[in-house]
Scaffold this active site. Structure first.
Site, PDB file in Angstrom:
ATOM      1  N   ARG A  75       0.703  -1.345  -0.117  1.00  0.00           N
ATOM      2  CA  ARG A  75       0.118   0.005  -0.022  1.00  0.00           C
ATOM      3  C   ARG A  75       1.042   1.127  -0.035  1.00  0.00           C
ATOM      4  NH1 ARG A  75      -3.517   0.101   5.341  1.00  0.00           N
ATOM      5  NH2 ARG A  75      -4.837  -1.369   4.166  1.00  0.00           N
ATOM      6  N   ARG A 144      -1.159   6.795   9.605  1.00  0.00           N
ATOM      7  CA  ARG A 144      -1.523   6.077   8.221  1.00  0.00           C
ATOM      8  C   ARG A 144      -1.649   7.218   7.222  1.00  0.00           C
ATOM      9  NH1 ARG A 144      -3.686   0.771   8.553  1.00  0.00           N
ATOM     10  NH2 ARG A 144      -3.052   0.041  10.353  1.00  0.00           N
ATOM     11  N   LYS A 208      -3.171   1.508  15.124  1.00  0.00           N
ATOM     12  CA  LYS A 208      -3.148   2.491  13.910  1.00  0.00           C
ATOM     13  C   LYS A 208      -3.911   3.835  14.217  1.00  0.00           C
ATOM     14  CE  LYS A 208      -5.986  -0.286  11.354  1.00  0.00           C
ATOM     15  NZ  LYS A 208      -6.924  -0.894  10.565  1.00  0.00           N
ATOM     16  N   LYS A 210      -5.401   7.311  12.422  1.00  0.00           N
ATOM     17  CA  LYS A 210      -5.775   7.983  10.985  1.00  0.00           C
ATOM     18  C   LYS A 210      -6.127   9.470  11.209  1.00  0.00           C
ATOM     19  CE  LYS A 210      -7.253   3.471   9.426  1.00  0.00           C
ATOM     20  NZ  LYS A 210      -8.333   2.892   8.800  1.00  0.00           N
ATOM     21  N   CYS A 431     -15.449  -3.101   0.392  1.00  0.00           N
ATOM     22  CA  CYS A 431     -13.994  -3.122   0.750  1.00  0.00           C
ATOM     23  C   CYS A 431     -13.422  -4.302  -0.031  1.00  0.00           C
ATOM     24  CB  CYS A 431     -14.083  -3.563   2.132  1.00  0.00           C
ATOM     25  SG  CYS A 431     -14.398  -4.982   2.712  1.00  0.00           S
ATOM     26  N   CYS A 437      -8.108 -10.701   1.733  1.00  0.00           N
ATOM     27  CA  CYS A 437      -8.214 -10.154   2.994  1.00  0.00           C
ATOM     28  C   CYS A 437      -8.296 -11.399   3.889  1.00  0.00           C
ATOM     29  CB  CYS A 437      -9.365  -9.254   3.242  1.00  0.00           C
ATOM     30  SG  CYS A 437      -9.428  -8.610   5.044  1.00  0.00           S
ATOM     31  N   CYS A 476     -16.460  -7.872   6.679  1.00  0.00           N
ATOM     32  CA  CYS A 476     -16.241  -8.077   8.161  1.00  0.00           C
ATOM     33  C   CYS A 476     -16.600  -6.842   8.960  1.00  0.00           C
ATOM     34  CB  CYS A 476     -15.086  -8.745   8.452  1.00  0.00           C
ATOM     35  SG  CYS A 476     -13.770  -7.424   8.922  1.00  0.00           S
ATOM     36  N   CYS A 480     -13.572  -1.340   6.851  1.00  0.00           N
ATOM     37  CA  CYS A 480     -12.775  -0.445   5.718  1.00  0.00           C
ATOM     38  C   CYS A 480     -13.588   0.227   4.681  1.00  0.00           C
ATOM     39  CB  CYS A 480     -11.993  -1.528   4.934  1.00  0.00           C
ATOM     40  SG  CYS A 480     -11.044  -2.589   6.232  1.00  0.00           S
TER      41      CYS A 480
HETATM   42 FE1  SRM Z   1      -8.979  -1.635   6.502  1.00  0.00          FE
HETATM   43  C1  SRM Z   1      -7.466  -4.229   8.438  1.00  0.00           C
HETATM   44  C2  SRM Z   1      -8.255  -3.136   3.467  1.00  0.00           C
HETATM   45  C3  SRM Z   1      -9.695   1.265   5.078  1.00  0.00           C
HETATM   46  C4  SRM Z   1     -10.590  -0.391   9.410  1.00  0.00           C
HETATM   47  N1  SRM Z   1      -8.070  -3.242   6.126  1.00  0.00           N
HETATM   48  C5  SRM Z   1      -7.384  -4.186   7.136  1.00  0.00           C
HETATM   49  C6  SRM Z   1      -6.729  -5.284   6.314  1.00  0.00           C
HETATM   50  C7  SRM Z   1      -5.189  -4.651   6.320  1.00  0.00           C
HETATM   51  C8  SRM Z   1      -6.834  -6.629   6.664  1.00  0.00           C
HETATM   52  C9  SRM Z   1      -5.636  -7.233   7.561  1.00  0.00           C
HETATM   53  O1  SRM Z   1      -5.552  -6.544   8.799  1.00  0.00           O
HETATM   54  O2  SRM Z   1      -4.823  -7.972   7.294  1.00  0.00           O
HETATM   55  C10 SRM Z   1      -7.306  -5.270   4.856  1.00  0.00           C
HETATM   56  C11 SRM Z   1      -6.510  -5.365   3.640  1.00  0.00           C
HETATM   57  C12 SRM Z   1      -7.376  -6.317   2.602  1.00  0.00           C
HETATM   58  C13 SRM Z   1      -6.792  -6.409   1.183  1.00  0.00           C
HETATM   59  O3  SRM Z   1      -6.659  -7.498   0.729  1.00  0.00           O
HETATM   60  O4  SRM Z   1      -6.239  -5.406   0.709  1.00  0.00           O
HETATM   61  C14 SRM Z   1      -7.964  -3.871   5.013  1.00  0.00           C
HETATM   62  N2  SRM Z   1      -8.874  -0.863   4.686  1.00  0.00           N
HETATM   63  C15 SRM Z   1      -8.632  -1.739   3.736  1.00  0.00           C
HETATM   64  C16 SRM Z   1      -8.715  -1.062   2.390  1.00  0.00           C
HETATM   65  C17 SRM Z   1      -7.955  -1.557   1.166  1.00  0.00           C
HETATM   66  C18 SRM Z   1     -10.359  -1.081   2.003  1.00  0.00           C
HETATM   67  C19 SRM Z   1     -10.686  -0.992   0.581  1.00  0.00           C
HETATM   68  O5  SRM Z   1     -11.211  -1.535  -0.078  1.00  0.00           O
HETATM   69  O6  SRM Z   1     -10.341   0.343   0.169  1.00  0.00           O
HETATM   70  C20 SRM Z   1      -8.914   0.303   3.063  1.00  0.00           C
HETATM   71  C21 SRM Z   1      -7.177   1.092   3.039  1.00  0.00           C
HETATM   72  C22 SRM Z   1      -7.411   2.413   3.509  1.00  0.00           C
HETATM   73  C23 SRM Z   1      -5.648   2.938   3.310  1.00  0.00           C
HETATM   74  O7  SRM Z   1      -5.281   3.160   1.979  1.00  0.00           O
HETATM   75  O8  SRM Z   1      -4.936   3.271   4.342  1.00  0.00           O
HETATM   76  C24 SRM Z   1      -9.049   0.354   4.319  1.00  0.00           C
HETATM   77  N3  SRM Z   1      -9.945   0.016   7.333  1.00  0.00           N
HETATM   78  C25 SRM Z   1     -10.324   1.252   6.557  1.00  0.00           C
HETATM   79  C26 SRM Z   1     -10.923   2.079   6.960  1.00  0.00           C
HETATM   80  C27 SRM Z   1     -11.811   3.295   6.312  1.00  0.00           C
HETATM   81  C28 SRM Z   1     -10.929   4.623   6.571  1.00  0.00           C
HETATM   82  O9  SRM Z   1     -10.034   4.525   6.983  1.00  0.00           O
HETATM   83  O10 SRM Z   1     -11.304   5.657   6.119  1.00  0.00           O
HETATM   84  C29 SRM Z   1     -11.329   1.581   8.323  1.00  0.00           C
HETATM   85  C30 SRM Z   1     -12.569   1.931   9.263  1.00  0.00           C
HETATM   86  C31 SRM Z   1     -12.053   3.361   9.956  1.00  0.00           C
HETATM   87  C32 SRM Z   1     -11.085   2.991  11.289  1.00  0.00           C
HETATM   88  O11 SRM Z   1     -10.040   2.782  11.060  1.00  0.00           O
HETATM   89  O12 SRM Z   1     -11.862   2.602  12.378  1.00  0.00           O
HETATM   90  C33 SRM Z   1     -10.758   0.402   8.293  1.00  0.00           C
HETATM   91  N4  SRM Z   1      -8.970  -2.191   8.496  1.00  0.00           N
HETATM   92  C34 SRM Z   1      -9.812  -1.656   9.648  1.00  0.00           C
HETATM   93  C35 SRM Z   1      -9.863  -2.306  10.803  1.00  0.00           C
HETATM   94  C36 SRM Z   1     -10.396  -2.148  12.085  1.00  0.00           C
HETATM   95  C37 SRM Z   1      -9.790  -1.368  12.881  1.00  0.00           C
HETATM   96  C38 SRM Z   1     -10.406  -1.012  14.337  1.00  0.00           C
HETATM   97  O13 SRM Z   1     -10.195  -0.046  14.768  1.00  0.00           O
HETATM   98  O14 SRM Z   1     -11.152  -2.068  14.629  1.00  0.00           O
HETATM   99  C39 SRM Z   1      -8.924  -3.574  10.369  1.00  0.00           C
HETATM  100  C40 SRM Z   1      -8.224  -4.795  11.473  1.00  0.00           C
HETATM  101  C41 SRM Z   1      -7.313  -4.389  12.316  1.00  0.00           C
HETATM  102  O15 SRM Z   1      -6.819  -3.126  12.020  1.00  0.00           O
HETATM  103  O16 SRM Z   1      -7.264  -5.093  13.281  1.00  0.00           O
HETATM  104  C42 SRM Z   1      -8.408  -3.355   8.983  1.00  0.00           C
HETATM  105 FE1  SF4 Z   2     -11.079  -7.252   5.008  1.00  0.00          FE
HETATM  106 FE2  SF4 Z   2     -12.925  -6.710   7.053  1.00  0.00          FE
HETATM  107 FE3  SF4 Z   2     -11.330  -4.837   5.879  1.00  0.00          FE
HETATM  108 FE4  SF4 Z   2     -13.231  -6.048   4.375  1.00  0.00          FE
HETATM  109  S1  SF4 Z   2     -13.788  -4.705   6.121  1.00  0.00           S
HETATM  110  S2  SF4 Z   2     -11.075  -5.449   3.900  1.00  0.00           S
HETATM  111  S3  SF4 Z   2     -13.163  -8.072   5.233  1.00  0.00           S
HETATM  112  S4  SF4 Z   2     -10.807  -6.287   7.245  1.00  0.00           S
END
Ligand code: SRM
Ligand code: SF4
Length: 555
Positions: A75, A144, A208, A210, A431, A437, A476, A480
């Site tokens: 990324r 991030r 993390k 943001k 997502c 993922c 899930c 994201c």
């Molecule tokens: Fe996310 C984890 C994809 C935006 C909350 N996110 C992941 C992971 C890395 C899975 C992992 O931990 O192994 C996913 C990778 C999937 C893949 O195969 O590519 C993933 N997140 C994404 C992306 C690519 C979704 C998309 O389709 O665009 C976004 C990448 C953003 C970036 O460029 O940095 C993405 N993730 C978000 C957002 C939205 C936002 O930030 O605006 C959130 C919700 C906002 C927040 O952070 O609260 C988000 N991602 C999470 C979480 C839950 C965090 C939490 O506080 O509980 C995880 C899991 C974790 O961190 O344990 C996670």
């Molecule tokens: Fe993976 Fe859940 Fe984030 Fe979708 S919402 S990319 S399933 S961690």
């Protein structure tokens, strides 16, 4: 006497890592496996990479007693989501070499490449480095990618505000040189002392972190979903400063009622570059010092803030920054969707926002987007900007070049795809979920387009096909695709099953609520059909679907 809870394993890995080095170099040279060592799987995230495996092929590989098909996702760190034509050309070539071939635009305004085998990681990072692109701190327990409103045509102060995304990103970069040593063959630190890092120290953040910047009336960054949301206050085309909001975060865990999504709370206004950066910096240090390091589910700033209480948090912040925050200034958002098509900014430059379904830039039967963008980049007549809605803006096009760029977008079907896609489809977000993922419980980007294809006839039946009701799906509850901020949120619980959330607003200022759980497609369609029917019959004036559900309540 209270018993102190032990720190999480991740805390041990971070502090023992010698500035995020761990044994990554050894892991990379191990040719016996496509994976890296367990502790390094945590550390590699701080370098902007994730170890993954092809989940579609897990069963088959296990049956054949083969190692899972490991590969890596990279990324990029791209504050404000901006790329030059040179950088796009490089990205295009890099994607064509050792990845799945798809450039995936993320919900945080950057791109991900999937499917990179371990042995190609260094060459890939090297190739990015030649065009000044990196993936430092794009993941991990650090700040991030800093997001910023993508629509330059909407504000004369965009450039000034955008510069803050870069300044904040640079200020909050880890000080370690590990990235350069491991991936770019810089001279290794060897026995020398690890670099001092006053912000992250040796433990980094508990989780993390943001930061997003919005320029009202646009909230295309969903500013309130961030740990820190900065809302630009503009008067007579002059940037006065920012309202500062803290404690946004959307991730939850199914069945764990202590977890919850939360929108950020505005705590005041701050002006002047030095003070603005100081305020951001010290919010991060509060989270560093007070965040929960014993339970990663409860360690985001939102929980720290709710534990401390807003008043105590603000007092602590003012103590650390050495000045009082001013009273928040009034602001109003009127939209958060992207402005598709051509727009012109105050300097006469043109911007084409193209619809990229689920953020996947590729060539397919619908349009040859990847080819079109490459041809535009080759001409050097445009730059590129990603939106937090997973779309792309072909940016900074001079008046004299507009027809040239337009012809390419027409020729490869980009304009017709953008214009002919329905309103709900264009504002939807999904997502990644399967197949990469590791946390996905259900499909998202591979399924939402076809589900919308089944909702569209219902919209047409109720005369709502021009209405851009927001729908967002995730595989899930991590959030994201920010599904809890949509009018219709679908959150995967198991293969083919989703919790249905309803009643969010269109501006990103109100969370939706769970209406029903574990629904299959037929049940989702039936409920939406009834809800849309009731909405059309009972809505008041130009009330949106989300506002209608919110007013009427869920029953
Ligand atoms: Fe996310 C984890 C994809 C935006 C909350 N996110 C992941 C992971 C890395 C899975 C992992 O931990 O192994 C996913 C990778 C999937 C893949 O195969 O590519 C993933 N997140 C994404 C992306 C690519 C979704 C998309 O389709 O665009 C976004 C990448 C953003 C970036 O460029 O940095 C993405 N993730 C978000 C957002 C939205 C936002 O930030 O605006 C959130 C919700 C906002 C927040 O952070 O609260 C988000 N991602 C999470 C979480 C839950 C965090 C939490 O506080 O509980 C995880 C899991 C974790 O961190 O344990 C996670
Ligand atoms: Fe993976 Fe859940 Fe984030 Fe979708 S919402 S990319 S399933 S961690």
């Amino acid at each position: 006497m209270s018993i102190q809870k032990p720190l999480t394993v991740v805390e041990r890995i971070k502090t023992a890592s010698r500035g995020l080095r761990g044994t990554l170099s050894e892991s990379l040279s191990d040719e016996l496996t496509g994976a890296i060592r367990e502790d390094d799987q945590t550390l590699i995230k701080f370098h902007g990479m994730y170890q993954q495996d092809d989940r579609d092929r897990r069963e088959e590989r296990t049956a054949k007693k083969l190692e899972w098909l490991y590969s890596f996702m990279i990324r990029l760190r791209l504050p404000g989501g901006y790329m030059t034509a040179e950088q796009w050309k490089a990205l295009h070539h890099i994607t064509g070499e050792h990845t799945t071939g798809v450039i995936k635009i993320t919900t945080r305004q950057t791109v991900q490449l999937h499917g990179i085998l371990k042995s190609y990681l260094r060459p890939t990072i090297s190739a990015f480095d030649t065009v000044a692109l990196d993936s430092i701190a794009a993941c991990g327990d650090v700040n991030r990618n800093v997001t910023c409103s993508a629509h330059t045509s909407q504000s004369k102060v965009h450039a000034e505000v955008f510069a803050y995304a870069d300044k904040i990103s640079m200020m909050a970069l880890p000080k370690t040189r590990a990235y350069y040593e491991i991936w770019l063959n810089d001279e290794a630190l060897l026995e020398k002392a690890v670099e001092e890092d006053p912000l992250y120290q040796d433990r980094y953040l508990p989780r993390k972190f943001k930061i997003g910047i919005a320029i009202p009336p646009d909230n295309d960054v969903d500013v309130m979903s961030n740990d820190i949301g900065l809302i630009a206050i503009v008067e007579n085309d002059h940037l006065l400063g920012f309202n500062i909001a803290v404690g946004g975060g959307l991730g939850t865990t199914h069945g764990n009622t202590s977890t919850y999504p939360r929108l950020a709370t505005v705590i005041g206004f701050v002006s002047g570059e030095e003070r603005i950066l100081k305020a951001v910096y010290e919010v991060i240090t509060i989270q560093r010092d007070y965040g929960d390091r014993t339970d990663r589910r409860m360690s985001r700033l939102k929980y720290t803030l709710d534990r401390m209480g807003i008043d105590v948090f603000k007092k602590e912040l003012e103590h650390r920054i050495g000045f009082k925050l001013e009273k928040e200034k009034p602001f109003a958002f009127s939209q958060r969707k992207d402005h598709f098509g051509w727009q012109r900014n105050h300097e006469g430059l043109w911007y084409y926002t193209a619809f990229v379904e689920t953020g996947r830039v590729t060539d397919d039967s619908k349009m040859k987007l990847k080819t079109a963008l490459y041809e535009i980049a080759e001409s050097g007549k445009a730059a590129f900007r990603f939106t937090c809605n997973q779309n792309i803006v072909v940016a900074d096009v001079a008046d004299a070049d507009k027809a040239f760029v337009d012809e390419i977008l027409q020729r490869y079907g980009v304009i017709s795809f953008t214009e002919s896609s329905g309103a709900m489809r264009r504002s939807a977000i999904a997502c990644v979920a399967f197949n990469t993922c590791p946390l996905a419980l259900a499909e998202a980007q591979r399924y939402l387009p076809s589900l919308i294809g089944k909702i569209e006839p219902l919209l047409a039946k109720h005369g709502l096909d021009k209405d851009d009701i927001s729908i967002r799906m995730t595989g899930c509850p991590n959030g994201c695709g920010r599904p809890t901020m949509a009018e219709i949120g679908l959150i995967g619980t198991a293969y083919g099953k989703y919790n249905l959330h309803l009643g969010g607003d269109r501006l990103g200022l109100r969370l939706n609520q769970q209406y029903k759980s574990d629904l299959d497609e037929a049940a989702i369609l039936e409920i939406l059909d009834h809800a849309l029917d009731a909405y059309v019959k009972e809505r008041v004036d130009d009330e949106s679907f989300g506002d209608y559900i919110y007013r009427r309540g869920l029953s």
